[in-house]
Design an enzyme around this catalytic site. Sequence first.
Site, PDB file in Angstrom:
ATOM      1  CD  GLU A  45      35.625  25.148  -4.959  1.00  0.00           C
ATOM      2  OE1 GLU A  45      36.445  24.740  -3.978  1.00  0.00           O
ATOM      3  OE2 GLU A  45      35.447  26.268  -5.104  1.00  0.00           O
ATOM      4  CE  LYS A 118      37.255  23.847  -0.667  1.00  0.00           C
ATOM      5  NZ  LYS A 118      36.111  24.788  -1.260  1.00  0.00           N
ATOM      6  CB  CYS A 162      37.370  28.079  -2.312  1.00  0.00           C
ATOM      7  SG  CYS A 162      35.334  29.064  -2.318  1.00  0.00           S
TER       8      CYS A 162
END
Length: 273
Positions: A45, A118, A162
């Site tokens: 990321e 995301k 993440c």
Amino acid sequence: MKSTELNIASIQMISTPVLQENLDAANRLVEQAAKAGAKLAVLPEYFCLMGLKDTDKVQAREQLGSGPIQEQLANIAKINGIYLVSGTIPLEAKNSNKVLNTTLVFDNEGERICRYDKIHLFGFQTRSERYEESETIEAGNTPSVFSIAINNQEWRFGLSICYDLRFPELYRSLGEVDCHIIPAAFTYTTGKDHWEILLRARAIENQCYVLASAQGGIHINQRRTWGNSMLIDPWGAVLANLPEGEGFVSGILSKDKLNEVRSKLPALKHRKL
């Protein structure tokens, strides 16, 4: 190598505020992974930019399908003949003051084959640290999987990023996959307590491999990331791990191992809800 096996790699970086510096580092590390035999590689990321301030990524945003970041990523994949999961890059959002934190997947010819924005945005605050991704990032809303075929064998991958790691319902919504791919930039504070246990839990409960690619060190903006890029097997065993610093880990996905775990403990077939 058997047709039921796939060599994959996870790149670890300590990204800087200089875009081209990071792209050059990614190019070098992917090339090393490809020479070591990897057919698929994953970047972390924010691999392309760890800015001095959160709004730096807004200035670097690109339109989907256009821009130097995407062009160089496609070129890296094509030159190395490798499937490339591009960590995350900033793409234009509806709100001009925000970006989408997006994973793009390129095939070994440099063509884009998948996209994931995301969904879960990180928020964390202590006396000394504060993160609020929603101030500069617009959340995605669509889970994403992709498949590739190598040596007449299909491999199915789930994408997450993440903070998504803390939401197991996302992984279940993706169905059965061979491997979940997770680019991340976990903070040192949360990573030391939660990173490995969450990754292993996702592998165990979904009976699949997990390949996590992380930022791993102290950045120019003084942010410290946890690192520990790793490959975990469907039984929850850590097969490879890089605690900190720049580099990569690699390993083998095995259909035989997936079938062994799922046949001796058919938990996915025992689901009720």
